[in-house]
Design a protein around this motif. Structure first.
Motif, short mmCIF file in Angstrom:
data_model
loop_
_atom_site.label_atom_id
_atom_site.label_comp_id
_atom_site.label_asym_id
_atom_site.label_seq_id
_atom_site.Cartn_x
_atom_site.Cartn_y
_atom_site.Cartn_z
N UNK A 39 18.57 -0.72 -3.64
CA UNK A 39 17.59 -0.28 -5.27
C UNK A 39 16.27 -0.38 -5.74
N UNK A 40 15.27 -0.10 -4.36
CA UNK A 40 13.87 -0.68 -4.29
C UNK A 40 13.93 -1.84 -4.99
N UNK A 41 14.80 -3.06 -4.82
CA UNK A 41 14.61 -3.46 -5.16
C UNK A 41 14.20 -5.14 -3.92
N UNK A 42 12.82 -5.63 -4.23
CA UNK A 42 12.55 -6.59 -3.42
C UNK A 42 12.90 -8.08 -2.64
N UNK A 43 14.15 -8.38 -3.80
CA UNK A 43 14.69 -9.92 -3.98
C UNK A 43 16.31 -9.20 -3.69
N UNK A 44 16.02 -8.70 -3.33
CA UNK A 44 18.07 -7.52 -3.30
C UNK A 44 18.59 -8.48 -1.81
N UNK A 45 19.79 -9.24 -1.92
CA UNK A 45 20.32 -10.21 -0.74
C UNK A 45 22.22 -9.22 -0.88
N UNK A 46 22.11 -9.09 0.01
CA UNK A 46 23.44 -9.00 0.62
C UNK A 46 23.59 -10.34 1.45
N UNK A 47 24.38 -10.77 0.57
CA UNK A 47 24.67 -12.01 1.65
C UNK A 47 26.23 -12.12 2.85
N UNK A 48 26.96 -11.25 2.69
CA UNK A 48 27.68 -11.57 3.34
C UNK A 48 28.12 -9.16 3.62
N UNK A 49 27.11 -8.76 5.54
CA UNK A 49 27.58 -7.90 5.21
C UNK A 49 28.80 -8.11 6.13
N UNK A 50 29.11 -6.50 6.52
CA UNK A 50 30.70 -6.15 7.12
C UNK A 50 30.54 -6.86 8.73
N UNK A 51 29.30 -7.27 9.15
CA UNK A 51 28.99 -8.37 10.64
C UNK A 51 29.07 -9.50 10.15
N UNK A 52 29.36 -9.88 8.83
CA UNK A 52 29.36 -11.44 8.76
C UNK A 52 28.51 -12.33 8.36
N UNK A 53 26.94 -11.48 8.32
CA UNK A 53 25.78 -11.83 8.08
C UNK A 53 24.87 -10.96 7.21
N UNK A 54 23.98 -11.50 6.64
CA UNK A 54 23.72 -11.49 4.79
C UNK A 54 21.52 -10.20 5.32
N UNK A 55 21.93 -9.21 4.41
CA UNK A 55 20.90 -8.52 4.93
C UNK A 55 19.94 -8.62 3.46
N UNK A 56 18.84 -8.78 4.32
CA UNK A 56 17.71 -9.39 2.56
C UNK A 56 16.35 -8.09 2.61
N UNK A 57 16.22 -7.78 1.06
CA UNK A 57 15.03 -7.03 1.06
C UNK A 57 15.17 -5.54 0.82
N UNK A 58 14.04 -5.42 0.87
CA UNK A 58 13.80 -3.32 0.21
C UNK A 58 14.36 -2.86 0.84
#
Length: 85
Positions: A39-58
């Protein structure tokens, strides 16, 4: 698309003083990806992706991917949270 993304990263890492929104405006395809990913949010965080790891940023990088690319680009102090990196 992959080629454009690489170009954006190269320029962002070599000319960090420009605001990331300028780069997004220059590359509309990448802006669309950022809209979908964060959503064009530089501080976006998905703490637990489908593979169990996090995804960060834009563009929702995973830590391993981000730091691997930063090493290849020879960035001394990479910061996954800094969109101006």
């Amino acid at each position: 698309m992959y080629k454009k993304l690489c170009i954006v990263f190269l320029f962002v890492w070599t000319i960090p003083q420009l605001d990331y929104r300028i780069w997004l405006a220059m590359f509309p395809d990448i802006k669309e990806v950022a809209k979908c990913e964060s959503g064009i949010n530089a501080k976006a965080l998905n703490p637990k992706d489908s593979d169990g790891t996090r995804s960060v940023g834009l563009l929702q990088f995973k830590d391993k991917t981000f730091y691997s690319w930063a090493r290849l680009a020879e960035i001394d102090e990479p910061d996954i949270w800094n969109p101006k990196l």
